[in-house]
Every structure is written in structure tokens, then in C-alpha cells.
Design an enzyme around this catalytic site. Structure first.
Site, PDB file in Angstrom:
ATOM      1  N   GLY A 355      29.834 -14.750  30.128  1.00 31.83           N
ATOM      2  CA  GLY A 355      30.871 -15.563  30.689  1.00 31.83           C
ATOM      3  C   GLY A 355      31.183 -16.251  31.843  1.00 31.83           C
ATOM      4  O   GLY A 355      32.173 -16.630  31.807  1.00 31.83           O
ATOM      5  N   ALA A 356      30.359 -16.003  32.384  1.00 33.07           N
ATOM      6  CA  ALA A 356      30.213 -16.815  33.265  1.00 33.07           C
ATOM      7  C   ALA A 356      28.813 -17.235  34.413  1.00 33.07           C
ATOM      8  O   ALA A 356      27.611 -15.863  34.585  1.00 33.07           O
ATOM      9  CB  ALA A 356      30.945 -16.540  34.696  1.00 33.07           C
ATOM     10  N   MET A 357      28.144 -18.375  35.353  1.00 31.48           N
ATOM     11  CA  MET A 357      26.791 -18.187  35.787  1.00 31.48           C
ATOM     12  C   MET A 357      26.901 -18.318  36.869  1.00 31.48           C
ATOM     13  O   MET A 357      27.426 -19.384  37.733  1.00 31.48           O
ATOM     14  CB  MET A 357      26.263 -19.102  34.801  1.00 31.48           C
ATOM     15  CG  MET A 357      24.705 -19.566  35.763  1.00 31.48           C
ATOM     16  SD  MET A 357      24.163 -17.651  36.113  1.00 31.48           S
ATOM     17  CE  MET A 357      22.399 -17.846  37.127  1.00 31.48           C
ATOM     18  N   GLU A 358      26.609 -18.148  38.639  1.00 35.70           N
ATOM     19  CA  GLU A 358      26.390 -18.656  39.430  1.00 35.70           C
ATOM     20  C   GLU A 358      26.351 -19.118  40.084  1.00 35.70           C
ATOM     21  O   GLU A 358      25.347 -18.936  41.246  1.00 35.70           O
ATOM     22  CB  GLU A 358      26.481 -16.863  40.207  1.00 35.70           C
ATOM     23  CG  GLU A 358      24.855 -16.712  40.399  1.00 35.70           C
ATOM     24  CD  GLU A 358      24.639 -15.021  39.276  1.00 35.70           C
ATOM     25  OE1 GLU A 358      23.046 -14.758  39.295  1.00 35.70           O
ATOM     26  OE2 GLU A 358      25.438 -14.786  38.005  1.00 35.70           O
ATOM     27  N   HIS A 391      33.628 -11.975  40.720  1.00 36.44           N
ATOM     28  CA  HIS A 391      31.852 -11.687  40.682  1.00 36.44           C
ATOM     29  C   HIS A 391      30.933 -12.778  41.553  1.00 36.44           C
ATOM     30  O   HIS A 391      30.235 -12.947  41.449  1.00 36.44           O
ATOM     31  CB  HIS A 391      32.298 -11.054  38.899  1.00 36.44           C
ATOM     32  CG  HIS A 391      30.774 -10.851  38.897  1.00 36.44           C
ATOM     33  ND1 HIS A 391      30.655  -9.562  38.909  1.00 36.44           N
ATOM     34  CD2 HIS A 391      29.330 -11.479  38.109  1.00 36.44           C
ATOM     35  CE1 HIS A 391      29.082  -9.214  38.348  1.00 36.44           C
ATOM     36  NE2 HIS A 391      28.735 -10.631  38.379  1.00 36.44           N
ATOM     37  N   GLU A 392      31.630 -13.515  40.845  1.00 34.42           N
ATOM     38  CA  GLU A 392      30.714 -15.515  41.007  1.00 34.42           C
ATOM     39  C   GLU A 392      30.634 -15.193  42.468  1.00 34.42           C
ATOM     40  O   GLU A 392      29.736 -15.926  42.694  1.00 34.42           O
ATOM     41  CB  GLU A 392      30.767 -16.149  40.035  1.00 34.42           C
ATOM     42  CG  GLU A 392      31.248 -15.908  38.036  1.00 34.42           C
ATOM     43  CD  GLU A 392      29.883 -15.226  38.656  1.00 34.42           C
ATOM     44  OE1 GLU A 392      28.335 -15.483  38.359  1.00 34.42           O
ATOM     45  OE2 GLU A 392      29.916 -14.448  36.926  1.00 34.42           O
ATOM     46  N   HIS A 395      28.466 -13.386  44.407  1.00 32.64           N
ATOM     47  CA  HIS A 395      26.704 -13.755  44.360  1.00 32.64           C
ATOM     48  C   HIS A 395      26.686 -15.162  44.801  1.00 32.64           C
ATOM     49  O   HIS A 395      25.094 -15.393  45.343  1.00 32.64           O
ATOM     50  CB  HIS A 395      26.504 -14.484  42.731  1.00 32.64           C
ATOM     51  CG  HIS A 395      26.396 -13.284  42.233  1.00 32.64           C
ATOM     52  ND1 HIS A 395      25.735 -12.264  41.850  1.00 32.64           N
ATOM     53  CD2 HIS A 395      26.888 -13.077  40.732  1.00 32.64           C
ATOM     54  CE1 HIS A 395      25.148 -11.376  41.125  1.00 32.64           C
ATOM     55  NE2 HIS A 395      26.315 -12.023  40.340  1.00 32.64           N
ATOM     56  N   GLU A 414      22.952  -8.027  40.197  1.00 24.45           N
ATOM     57  CA  GLU A 414      24.578  -7.904  39.123  1.00 24.45           C
ATOM     58  C   GLU A 414      25.762  -6.454  39.687  1.00 24.45           C
ATOM     59  O   GLU A 414      26.448  -6.762  39.829  1.00 24.45           O
ATOM     60  CB  GLU A 414      24.507  -7.726  37.478  1.00 24.45           C
ATOM     61  CG  GLU A 414      23.118  -8.903  37.346  1.00 24.45           C
ATOM     62  CD  GLU A 414      24.512 -10.083  37.428  1.00 24.45           C
ATOM     63  OE1 GLU A 414      25.521 -10.425  37.360  1.00 24.45           O
ATOM     64  OE2 GLU A 414      24.075 -11.491  37.192  1.00 24.45           O
TER      65      GLU A 414
END
Length: 970
Positions: A355-358, A391-392, A395, A414
Site C-alpha cells: 500500500g505504501a513504504m516508509e 501511518h507512513e 514511521h 508496524e
């Protein structure tokens, strides 16, 4: 405080770089970045030795037991002999195919590392890379201290299974000495959505190619040789070579961009500031034709949103830009720590598996998770953008600034972000009342954690070694259970104490690695500094019971005697639990509760049984435990209290908090499945729903009734079930028809908009008179005038699905054309899901074939498309047959490293409830052992367990459910 610390780190690194620059230059000059690939053929010494050498294995490393005694390069964990300091990396992605039709990238890398223990062996991760040879070997080694020259490389090879470049030396590296390792390599810029890969899209009729990356968890090694473990932090000096006119991004700010030629090819060479000290999985590179919008800089942090030019021009990035500043500001105050970097780039990618990456300073997203079109996108799309960004960004501190030492503790990283994403989004959108939506995470993970095949939040390191085992950790337990137990911790500590301990933890361990107990230590310090907090045990003793043993308790409250007890809750009471519990499946349970609507003082259940005379109910008093669903446990009551609560739901349901009404429904249905209470008691909790207007209880009810739909939609129970739900949904349908002036207005409240969707969706699915006709009329109007869609974005998913389900080829083909032409990612996603709703088998079979054709369905969407077909009662057997037939191909193309691959197994097997289906599932497992299941291995075991439980539940409950529904549906 934090900024001074970061400055000192930069100065220290600058000094280190200056000291080593001469030697680095020697290597870098010898590795010309623009040299085309040199494919390795057989060279002397280019392979593993035939006999053992003096390299000493690391006895602490673990490995598959089937291999027996192992060499160090046969172990999945790096030995503790070397530690990286910094990398110099130059990468040149080719955005056009070569003569063989391949998209490639070339590069060179120099890593400076410290020898921690004397060794004659270098292991560094490398996967799917071809190396240029230096004097017959795949790397070149130099010592920084010329007085102690580096030994020569004696042998070098690639160990495919464990993904190492192995370098055996003819002498010893000395502890305390610093060395430089240089490599030149080539890799494929593939479309496999991992490592350094390519994404393609069409804009203004022109197909465009971009290069991007996804390094988590073990894919950085596909981009350059590196010590690819989260504890192996270093700084990175990145240079990207790219076509003129394209933009190149990395984690840190650009310092220089120079146009030049390489071998007669015009290129641009872009250099970046050294990164902060960070893990390899957070590194990112992007080369594209994207454009951006930028926030007005009232701080030192540069905030930009990047996407396709058309998407930016249409304002699809505006909402993300607006909420990013507010969320960053919230976290700086919440963590009491400044944002660690000088920029925050967020990029929407057409092809992205997660979905996404931090990635630190360069966060990547699916388009649906970052882009919001004010005309075409729904309220749900808007909420997803806010929560995923939240959320990202969480992180950037928790996970990036401070990183867990190994993947077995992924849950803390997470789970924390999954909890505080609600806090950040609530700050950005306070009118949404979004904090209570975490109940859906709790319910989702309850379903998994109630299985005998569940696992603890923190697993032993020995269980998490291979890349597939690491990928398996990215599951509902890590995310949703992690969020639930951390929320419980914050609730009994208080949010202010929790945040204070968190700030201490982050500042103490900035730029380093931890284990989860380090957080407990800092929270304990915060508790001890707060006189009015009293805990029955230390934070560590309390939380270890929730972290080191799987599952959760059902707490039974007997209001007649005051007797309170806890027991490990299993949805299938006959399932055998093989996993040992260090605490004998007993928890320290914080219980908030109320009596007859009045909040009471919290108490702790510290043993398996206890007596609390305060909970004894007299007269008409009712008791409700776990108020605000702050604890991670289910609650059961004596039958008399259940009856009082059922009566209250019918007479004054608003006396029970909204989130607890949702929990009563979820507890009752799952207690019934576990044979703790009678099934008809669970069904009776839904009788009041004709009076319910709030979204969260309705969502809980429909989620639980969905299990009944799945179990009964191929049986004679389905007719009475439809009739009953139709009767319950009719008042809600009429309510929204009235307040929207016959569907011409949008409900004002955020949750009301969601509940309107529930009303129409269920009314159409249950055959309520007028609903299907409404959906088909709207869809027909759109078909007649494709340029003007009359359907409100909130209702599109429901209307599209309903119209296609009760239409034919004409409706399907129209939706397919609209899908192909969609320029808004959320609209594309809605249409893609709706196409799976048709009841025409040949259309579904054709769609399944489309799902694994990347020219029709993007690779990122393949498995979710198959699952969408499986959700359709007509499509389920077709999807199951398709997956069985194509498993080898699907696994090879889509499943080796995918975090979401477990969802394919879960989605296809949800309806499995017969002995025949159980045997098919077992046979599927046996027939594909050689192919493998990757990150879906545990999901397959759980599917078998859930199928067994479904068979038992149906045998016990079918007649009872049919009798009750037949009476209530009248």
C-alpha cells in the site's frame, strides 16, 4: 535537542568521508559507472570451493534444519564479524530496452566497513546481480590503513540460496581495522515490483517508463551489494545517472545535477547529500517524468507530492499535501522530537505491490493511497489517503530513526504505526471521529488470533530467517494485534505517560537499533515518574504476556456471584494448540467497566480466576465490561446479564457506547462459533438493528453476518437469511432515502456517509424492492452518456457491482472500457472490483485470464482481482480451479516476495466448509510442496484449520440457524 544531535552526526560523517576519500576515489575511478554490463562466464576461482576452508561459522546463526552442518554462507543471517560505515552508490537505470528487449541498470558501489572480529571471509548480500570481475573476482578489497594492507581475494562466488556474494580471503581481516569493498554490477530493471524495478503508464497517448524501488524487507540486495539486515545501519552517498529531462529522487536532498555524456549518450548525473545513518530497507531511488506540488515552506522541511503530470494537474495531490503538514506537526509534538530530515517527498506510483513504504524522506505509495480526486473519489478514498499518510509518517521516527534489530519484532514497528495512524488522522480531520475505527482492526485480528495456528507478536529469531519467513511477518498479527495491544497499553498508562516514555525511547536510541523490551524500560521510567499511576506489575511483566504468547483471553463475568475468569479463546474449541506458552495462556488483563451506564473503577484480572464483588448485579442492573474496547480480549457474561443487555439494546440502545455496541455483536457471534454461548443468542443481538442508525455497530453486524452469507449462500438457509436481513435493513434504507431527499444529497457526517453505503449495498444484495432498479437506472444513465457519470463517488462501488451482477455482457464490456480509460486510480480500482461481480461464468473465467496478463491488469492488482472473483458465489469455484491450475506460474510471477500473497489463499478459501473442499485444500498443499507457498505458507495452514472449524460449526448450527431465521424473517 534533536537537531544538535543530528548536526554532530553530520560533522562526524564529514570527517570520516574526508579521511577515506583518497582511497574511495581509487576504487570509484576504477569502476567506471557508464561501462555497459560485462556478463560473467567461467573464471578460475569463480565458484564455491570443493572443500572446507578456515572460515569459522557463526554458532549463533540459525538455518533450516534439513541442511545439517553449515558453512557460514549457507546461513541466512550475517555473521557478526563486519559492520558497514558508509556506502558510495552510483546507479544508472535504462528506461529503454536493450537489444535483447531487457530493461537494465548498471552501477557501482563502494562500502566502507569495520572488521569487528578477525575473519578471512566476507559475506555481503547480493541477489540477481551480474558482476564485472576484478582480477578474476567479483569485487575489489582495500584497507583504509595502508600500513596494514588488505588480504587478497582467494575465491568469490554467488550463493543463490542465501543470496550472498561470498569472498574468501588468503589472509585475515583484523578486528578494529577499516576496509573498502568495491563492486561493479548490472541488474535487470524488471517489472516484478521489488528491488530496483520499472513501472509503466500511458499519458497523452505516450507510454512512459519510470524506475523506482521497493527494498523492504530483503530486496536492497537486488539493487546493489549490501549488508541487508536492519541492524546493519550506515550512511549512503547516492549518485543517479538518468536521461535528460527526467527527475531523479533519493532519500536526501539533491546537491548537484550535471548534464554530461557517457559513451556518447547524453545523461544527467544527480548527486545527493549523505543520508542519515539508516537501514538498507529504507533506501529508495526514483527516476521519472513526474511533476510535483510543494507546500509553502514555513519550516526547514521541504514537503512535496509527486505523481503523473496529469494527476498533479488535476489536483489529485492537493489533499495529501494539505494533510501532510498537519500530521507532521502532530507527530513532532507527540514524539517531542523534531522531524529528523530536511525533506519529505511522497510519491504516487502506478505499479507498487504494498500500500505504501516508509522510505526515509522518500515515501512511496500506490496511487490509491496518495491521490484524491475531489470529483471522482469517495469519502472512503479520502480517509484512506489520510490514514496511510499518517501511518507512513509515524514511521519516520518509529522504525526509521529507531529501528528494530531484527524482523522477528516487526510487530512493534508496524503495530505502533497502525495504532498512531488513527491519532495523526484524527488531528488532521477532527470531525471524522476516526479513533473508534480502530475497532475494525481489533475485530480483524481477533479472527486470526483465535486460531490454534496463530503466533505470538514477537517470535524467536530462529523462526524468522529466510526471506519468505520474513515476508510472512507482514501479516494481520503484526499490524492489527500490534496496534490493539499498544492501544491497550496507552489506555492503562494514559496517553500522556505513554507519549512521554516514547519520547525518551526515541531520543535515547536515535539512529540505532533496539529490541522491544527497550520500549518497556522507557515506559516504566515514565510510570515511575508519575505518582498517580499504580500498576500491579512492571510494564515489561504485563506486556510480555501479550507479546510472547499467541492468542487472547475470553473474560467471563458472572454478575450473580462476582466470579471473573479468563481462558484462551479459540474459535474452534476442538483445535489442538501445539505452540508452548511461557505463561500457560494466562494474561494480566486490565478491565474497564460500567454498571447501569455509570463508569466504574478499573480492576485487573491477574489470575485465571478471581472474585470481584463489585460486579454483582442486583435488580435491573446491567454490567458491561471492556468499555471503549480498550482491552484486547473478548467478554462473556452469565445468561441473566446477557438478557439484560439484549433488553437494553431493544429499549435504549444508545445507553451503551457506540463502540461497545459493535463489540457486543462481535463477541456474541464469535462466542457462539466457539460454542461458548448459544447461536440463537448471537443472532438475537441483531434484532435491534432496525433501530440502529450508527455506522460502527452496523459495520460490526454486517461483518459477522458475512460469515453466515459465506457459509449459507449455497444452501437452503440463504433464503430465510436474506429475508431476515432485508427486514432489518429496510428502516436504515428508508432513513437515508429520507435524509438525502431521495438520494439527491450527501449525508453530512463522515460515518453517516459510510452507513448510507451499507444501507444501499445490503438492500441491493438482499433484493430489497427498488434498490436494484435504482442502481441499474443510474448505471444505464452512465452507459447512455459515458462523459457524465451521475453516480456519487460514495455509491459507485455498490452501484457498479449491483448493475454488473444483474446485467450481462453489455454492462460488463462497458465497465471494462471505462476501466481501461480511467485516469483516476480510485475509479480504476472500483471498476476492477466491480467487474468481478458478474454472475456470467464465461465472463468470470475470461476475467481470471485477464488477471495474470500484465497488459490488462497491473501486476500489483493480480492477486486482489482473483480474490474479488472468489468473493462472488458464482466465481469462487472458478477462481479456486484457476489458482490450482496456474499455481506454479502465479507463485513464480507474483508470490515469491509479496507481503500480500497470503491474502490470495485467505480470500479464495473463505467459503470452504465441506469435507470435499477440505480434502481438495490438503491435496493442493501436497501437490505443490515442490513449488512452495512463500509468504502464504502460514495462510495455507490457517485455511485448513478454518475449513475444519467451518465444517464443525455448520454441522452443529445449521438446523438451529434455519429454525431461528425462518421464524424471524416473517
Amino acid at each position: 535537542m534533536g537537531k544538535g544531535f543530528y548536526l554532530s552526526k553530520n560533522l562526524a560523517m564529514a570527517g570520516l568521508l574526508l579521511a577515506a576519500i583518497a582511497l574511495v576515489t581509487i576504487i570509484v575511478l576504477s569502476v567506471v559507472y557508464d561501462q555497459e554490463r560485462s556478463r560473467n562466464s567461467s573464471f578460475p576461482g569463480d565458484g564455491p570451493p570443493s572443500s572446507r576452508v578456515s572460515s569459522t561459522p557463526n554458532p549463533s546463526s540459525s538455518s533450516p534444519s534439513t541442511l545439517g552442518p553449515l558453512e557460514p554462507w549457507q546461513r541466512y543471517r550475517l555473521p557478526d564479524t563486519l559492520a558497514p560505515v558508509f556506502y558510495n552508490i552510483t546507479l544508472w537505470p535504462r528506461l529503454e530496452p536493450d537489444q535483447q528487449g531487457l530493461f537494465i541498470f548498471t552501477g557501482n558501489s563502494t562500502v566502507q566497513f569495520v572488521c569487528v572480529k578477525d575473519t578471512d571471509l566476507i559475506l555481503i548480500h547480493a541477489n540477481k546481480l551480474n558482476f564485472t570481475l576484478f582480477q578474476g573476482h567479483k569485487a575489489r578489497l582495500l584497507a583504509v590503513d595502508m600500513a596494514h594492507p588488505a588480504p587478497q581475494i582467494r575465491n568469490s562466488w554467488l550463493e543463490e540460496e542465501t543470496e550472498y556474494l561470498v569472498l574468501q580471503l588468503d589472509g585475515m581481516l583484523l578486528a578494529g581495522k577499516v576496509y573498502l569493498l568495491g563492486t561493479q554490477f548490472q541488474g535487470e530493471l524488471g517489472d516484478n515490483l521489488e528491488g530496483f524495478y520499472r513501472s509503466q503508464y500511458t499519458e497523452d497517448g505516450v507510454q512512459k517508463v519510470l524506475a523506482t524501488s521497493q527494498m523492504q524487507a530483503t530486496f536492497a540486495r537486488q539493487a546493489f551489494p549490501c549488508f541487508d539486515e536492519p541492524a546493519m545501519k550506515a550512511t549512503f552517498n547516492v549518485v543517479l545517472i538518468h536521461p535528460p529531462g527526467t527527475t531523479a529522487l533519493s532519500n536526501s536532498r539533491e546537491t548537484e545535477s550535471v548534464d554530461m555524456e557517457s559513451d556518447g549518450i547524453p545523461v544527467t548525473r544527480t548527486t545527493y547529500e549523505p543520508t542519515k545513518k539508516m537501514s538498507t530497507y529504507l533506501l529508495a531511488f526514483i527516476v521519472s517524468n513526474f511533476t510535483f506540488i510543494q507546500a509553502a515552506q514555513d519550516t526547514d522541511v521541504q514537503v512535496r507530492i509527486w505523481a503523473r503530470s496529469q494527476a498533479i494537474a488535476e489536483g489529485q495531490g492537493d489533499y495529501a499535501l494539505n494533510v501532510t503538514g498537519a500530521i507532521l506537526n502532530f507527530y513532532e509534538h507527540y514524539y517531542n522530537t523534531s522531524y529528523p530530515l530536511s525533506k519529505s517527498d511522497q510519491v504516487a506510483l502506478p505499479d507498487f505491490n504494498a500500500g505504501a513504504m516508509e522510505n526515509w524522506g522518500l515515501i512511496t505509495y500506490r496511487e490509491t493511497a496518495l491521490l484524491y480526486d475531489p470529483i471522482a473519489s469517495s469519502t472512503g478514498n479520502k480517509e484512506r489517503v489520510a490514514t496511510v499518510i499518517s501511518h507512513e509518517l509515524a514511521h519516520m521516527w518509529f522504525g526509521n530513526l529507531v529501528t528494530l534489530r531484527w524482523w522477528n519484532d516487526l510487530w512493534l514497528n508496524e503495530g505502533f504505526a497502525s495504532y498512531v495512524e488513527y491519532l495523526g488522522a484524527d488531528h488532521a480531520e477532527p470531525s471524522w471521529d476516526i479513533r473508534d475505527h480502530i475497532i475494525f482492526d481489533v475485530h480483524k485480528v481477533f479472527a486470526v488470533d483465535a486460531l490454534a495456528s496463530s503466533h505470538p507478536l514477537s517470535r524467536s529469531e530462529e523462526e524468522v530467517n529466510q526471506p519468505s519467513q520474513i515476508g510472512e511477518m507482514f501479516n494481520t498479527i503484526s499490524y492489527s494485534k500490534g496496534a490493539a495491544v499498544l492501544r491497550m497499553l496507552s489506555e492503562f498508562l494514559s496517553e500522556s505517560v505513554f507519549a512521554r516514555g516514547l519520547s525518551s525511547y526515541l531520543n535515547t536510541f536515535a539512529f540505532s537499533n533496539t529490541v522491544y523490551t527497550d520500549l518497556w524500560d522507557h515506559l516504566q521510567l515514565a510510570v515511575e515518574e508519575t505518582p498517580d499511576i499504580s500498576l500491579p506489575h512492571s510494564v515489561q511483566d504485563i506486556m510480555n504476556r501479550w507479546v510472547l504468547q499467541m492468542g487472547f483471553p475470553v473474560v467471563t463475568v458472572d454478575t450473580r456471584t462476582g466470579h471473573i475468569s479468563q481462558k484462551h479463546f479459540l474459535v474452534d474449541p476442538e483445535a489442538e494448540v501445539d505452540r508452548h506458552s511461557p505463561f500457560n495462556y494466562s494474561w494480566f488483563v486490565p478491565i474497564k467497566w460500567m454498571k447501569s451506564g455509570v463508569e466504574q473503577e478499573q480492576f485487573w484480572l491477574l489470575k485465571k480466576t478471581d472474585v470481584q464483588s463489585r460486579v454483582i448485579a442486583t435488580g435491573g442492573e446491567w454490567v458491561l465490561a471492556n468499555t471503549n474496547v480498550s482491552g484486547y480480549f473478548r467478554v462473556n457474561y452469565d445468561l441473566e446479564n446477557w438478557e439484560r443487555l439484549l433488553l437494553l439494546l431493544h429499549t435504549d440502545h444508545q445507553a451503551i457506547p457506540i463502540i461497545n455496541r459493535a463489540q457486543l455483536l462481535d463477541d456474541a457471534f464469535n462466542l457462539a462459533r466457539a460454542k461458548v454461548i448459544n447461536t440463537t443468542l448471537a443472532l438475537r443481538t441483531t434484532s435491534y438493528l432496525s433501530k440502529e442508525r450508527d455506522y460502527i455497530p452496523w459495520a460490526s453486524a454486517l461483518s459477522n453476518l458475512n460469515y453466515y452469507f459465506l457459509m449459507f449462500d449455497r444452501t437452503d438457509v440463504y433464503g430465510p437469511l436474506q429475508g431476515y436481513i432485508r427486514k432489518q435493513i429496510l428502516p436504515l434504507f428508508d432513513y437515508f432515502r429520507t435524509i438525502t431527499a431521495n438520494w439527491t444529497r450527501v449525508p453530512h457526517g463522515h460515518n453517516d456517509q459510510y452507513n448510507q453505503i451499507n444501507a444501499i449495498n445490503m438492500a441491493c444484495n438482499m433484493g430489497l424492492k427498488g434498490c436494484r432498479e435504482l442502481a441499474q437506472r443510474w448505471f444505464s444513465q452512465w452507459m447512455a452518456d459515458p462523459e457524465h457519470n451521475p453516480i456519487h463517488p460514495n455509491l459507485k462501488s455498490t452501484v457498479y457491482c449491483s448493475a454488473i451482477a444483474f446485467g450481462g455482457t453489455e454492462e460488463w464490456d462497458f465497465a471494462w472500457r471505462m476501466f481501461q480509460n480511467a485516469t483516476v486510480a480510485t475509479e480504476s480500482a472500483r471498476l476492477r472490483a466491480a467487474l468481478a461481480c458478474t454472475k456470467v461464468p464465461w465472463l468470470l473465467n475470461r476475467y481470471l485470464q485477464y488477471s495474470i496478463d500484465p497488459t490488462k491488469i497491473r501486476k500489483q492488482d493480480a492477486t486482489s482481482t482473483i480474490v474479488a472473483v472468489a468473493r462472488n458465489v458464482v466465481g469462487m469455484p472458478l477462481a479456486w480451479n484457476f489458482v490450482q491450475e496456474k499455481w506454479s506460474y502465479i507463485f513464480e510471477q507474483y508470490g515469491r516476495g509479496s507481503f500480500s500473497f497470503a491474502g490470495l489463499i485467505n480470500g479464495i478459501t473463505k467459503r470452504f466448509s465441506s469435507e470435499f473442499e477440505l480434502q481438495e485444500l490438503k491435496r493442493f498443499k501436497e501437490q505443490n510442496l515442490q513449488v512452495g507457498f512463500g509468504s502464504a505458507t502460514l495462510a495455507l495452514e490457517q485455511a485448513i484449520e478454518k475449513t475444519r472449524a467451518n465444517i464443525r460449526w455448520l454441522a452443529d448450527s445449521r438446523a438451529q440457524v434455519l429454525d431461528w431465521l425462518s421464524g424471524e424473517a416473517q
